[in-house]
Design a protein around this motif. Structure first.
Motif, short mmCIF file in Angstrom:
data_model
loop_
_atom_site.label_atom_id
_atom_site.label_comp_id
_atom_site.label_asym_id
_atom_site.label_seq_id
_atom_site.Cartn_x
_atom_site.Cartn_y
_atom_site.Cartn_z
N PHE A 127 0.85 -1.20 0.00
CA PHE A 127 0.00 0.00 0.00
C PHE A 127 0.89 1.26 0.00
O PHE A 127 0.65 2.21 -0.74
N GLU A 128 1.94 1.24 0.82
CA GLU A 128 2.83 2.42 0.90
C GLU A 128 3.42 2.74 -0.47
O GLU A 128 3.42 3.90 -0.91
N GLU A 129 3.92 1.68 -1.13
CA GLU A 129 4.54 1.89 -2.44
C GLU A 129 3.52 2.43 -3.45
O GLU A 129 3.84 3.29 -4.28
N CYS A 130 2.29 1.90 -3.38
CA CYS A 130 1.24 2.35 -4.30
C CYS A 130 0.99 3.85 -4.13
O CYS A 130 0.85 4.59 -5.11
N VAL A 131 0.94 4.31 -2.86
CA VAL A 131 0.68 5.73 -2.59
C VAL A 131 1.85 6.58 -3.08
O VAL A 131 1.67 7.60 -3.76
N ILE A 132 3.08 6.15 -2.77
CA ILE A 132 4.25 6.91 -3.19
C ILE A 132 4.31 7.02 -4.72
O ILE A 132 4.53 8.10 -5.28
N LEU A 133 4.06 5.89 -5.40
CA LEU A 133 4.20 5.88 -6.86
C LEU A 133 3.20 6.81 -7.54
O LEU A 133 3.55 7.51 -8.49
N ILE A 134 1.98 6.84 -7.05
CA ILE A 134 0.98 7.70 -7.69
C ILE A 134 1.31 9.17 -7.45
O ILE A 134 1.15 10.01 -8.33
N ILE A 135 1.79 9.47 -6.24
CA ILE A 135 2.15 10.87 -5.93
C ILE A 135 3.32 11.30 -6.84
O ILE A 135 3.33 12.40 -7.40
N MET A 136 4.28 10.39 -7.01
CA MET A 136 5.43 10.73 -7.87
C MET A 136 5.01 10.81 -9.33
O MET A 136 5.42 11.71 -10.06
N GLU A 137 4.16 9.88 -9.75
CA GLU A 137 3.70 9.89 -11.15
C GLU A 137 3.04 11.22 -11.50
O GLU A 137 3.28 11.78 -12.57
N LYS A 138 2.24 11.73 -10.58
CA LYS A 138 1.51 12.98 -10.85
C LYS A 138 2.29 14.22 -10.38
O LYS A 138 1.77 15.32 -10.41
N LYS A 139 3.52 13.99 -9.91
CA LYS A 139 4.37 15.10 -9.43
C LYS A 139 3.65 15.91 -8.35
O LYS A 139 3.64 17.15 -8.36
N PHE A 140 3.06 15.20 -7.41
CA PHE A 140 2.31 15.83 -6.33
C PHE A 140 3.09 15.85 -5.02
O PHE A 140 2.52 16.09 -3.96
N GLU A 141 4.40 15.60 -5.08
CA GLU A 141 5.18 15.51 -3.85
C GLU A 141 5.05 16.76 -2.98
O GLU A 141 4.92 16.67 -1.77
N GLU A 142 5.09 17.93 -3.63
CA GLU A 142 5.04 19.19 -2.87
C GLU A 142 3.62 19.58 -2.48
O GLU A 142 3.42 20.50 -1.71
N ARG A 143 2.65 18.91 -3.05
CA ARG A 143 1.25 19.33 -2.86
C ARG A 143 0.45 18.37 -2.00
O ARG A 143 -0.75 18.55 -1.82
N THR A 144 1.14 17.35 -1.47
CA THR A 144 0.39 16.31 -0.75
C THR A 144 0.86 16.16 0.69
O THR A 144 2.06 16.14 0.97
N LEU A 145 -0.11 16.01 1.57
CA LEU A 145 0.16 15.56 2.94
C LEU A 145 -0.52 14.19 3.07
O LEU A 145 -1.72 14.07 2.82
N VAL A 146 0.26 13.18 3.44
CA VAL A 146 -0.33 11.85 3.67
C VAL A 146 -0.54 11.68 5.17
O VAL A 146 0.41 11.82 5.96
N SER A 147 -1.77 11.41 5.57
CA SER A 147 -2.06 11.24 6.99
C SER A 147 -2.69 9.86 7.21
O SER A 147 -3.18 9.23 6.27
N SER A 148 -2.66 9.44 8.46
CA SER A 148 -3.29 8.15 8.79
C SER A 148 -3.35 7.97 10.30
O SER A 148 -2.51 8.52 11.04
N PHE A 149 -4.34 7.19 10.74
CA PHE A 149 -4.33 6.71 12.12
C PHE A 149 -3.31 5.58 12.26
O PHE A 149 -2.92 5.23 13.37
N ASP A 150 -2.93 4.98 11.13
CA ASP A 150 -1.98 3.88 11.12
C ASP A 150 -0.56 4.45 11.08
O ASP A 150 -0.02 4.74 10.00
N HIS A 151 0.04 4.61 12.24
CA HIS A 151 1.35 5.26 12.30
C HIS A 151 2.46 4.36 11.76
O HIS A 151 3.49 4.85 11.31
N LYS A 152 2.23 3.04 11.79
CA LYS A 152 3.24 2.13 11.20
C LYS A 152 3.32 2.37 9.69
O LYS A 152 4.38 2.34 9.10
N PHE A 153 2.15 2.58 9.11
CA PHE A 153 2.11 2.87 7.68
C PHE A 153 2.92 4.14 7.38
O PHE A 153 3.75 4.17 6.47
#
Ligand code: G3P
Ligand code: MG
Length: 250
Positions: A127-153
């Protein structure tokens, strides 16, 4: 997301007070309202696509049945995700994260991707890799905050790719009496997110002392807004961006 002079307005599941949550209609309305950021919930389908959906099960917000992890993208896309809210939204579908990013690309609106891992019985979904890849694909690194209750994630994501900012969501049972700075430093998070009712002065003091960004959700009335404005949070997460933006600029 950086600490601001005025608080950022984050549309919670889009403009979910006036449109079906986590749909393109709710996201269009958020952009139109002048929100700074859109918060949405992301889950992984049976065939490993990232879809925008809050609950584990589609029952509450669609005309379908079943858990997200048991359904394919094609099955999920066939569902009506708007009629539960109002018949005028019957054409709404469960969006993919990619679709929302493509919609936001030409706008100035940023994205808070809240990753939901609860309930999913699968191990090692990447799941982590899927999220990273889509953010990188769309060049959203500077525009995204990833949050979660799952702190291990969040910790794992930060280890894999520290270039994406993360925000620790406060869990009132698991995290009770833990300082935001303790929770965030363990996982490399730069933001701390709690609900309006969980916010305390000691949280604000700790966040300030450690230069963390503070976001608070559940800001849905003018009274909530005024009370939170006085506390100087960095971001307010609201179901009603159209009302909160107006109040902020009035
Ligand atoms: O990000 C704040 C909020 O979205 C967390 O709770 O249940 O609305 O996803 P929930
Ligand atoms: Mg959420």
């Amino acid at each position: 997301m950086v600490a601001n002079k005025r608080p950022l307005i984050i549309a919670h599941r889009g403009a979910s007070g006036s449109s079906p949550e986590n749909t393109m209609a709710a996201f269009r309305k958020s952009v139109h309202a002048g929100a700074d950021m859109i918060e949405l919930d992301v889950r992984l389908t049976q065939d490993f696509h990232l879809v925008v959906h809050h609950d584990r099960n589609v029952r509450r917000t669609t005309n379908g049945r079943g858990n997200i992890w048991d359904l394919t993208l094609q099955q999920l896309r066939s569902l009506d995700a708007g009629s539960w809210f109002s018949p005028k939204f019957q054409r709404e579908r469960i969006p993919t994260l990619r679709e929302v990013m493509e919609f936001l690309l030409p706008t100035r609106v940023n994205l808070n991707v809240e990753v939901k891992t609860d309930g999913d019985p699968r191990k090692r979904t990447h799941f982590e890799e899927c999220v990273i890849l889509i953010i990188m694909e769309k060049k959203f690194e500077e525009r995204t905050l990833v949050s979660s209750f799952d702190h291990k994630f969040l910790k794992h994501m930060h280890e894999l790719f520290p270039g994406i900012k993360t925000g620790a969501l406060y869990h009132p049972v698991r995290d009770v009496r833990k300082k935001p700075s303790t929770l965030c430093s363990r996982i490399g998070a730069s933001a701390f997110i709690c609900s309006r009712t969980q916010l305390r002065q000691r949280i604000i003091d700790d966040v300030r002392a450690h230069k963390l960004v503070l976001a608070t959700y559940g800001i849905n009335t003018p009274q909530h807004f005024d009370a939170i404005l006085d506390l100087g949070v960095d971001a307010m997460v609201t179901d009603w961006p159209e009302k909160m933006v107006k109040r902020l600029i009035s």
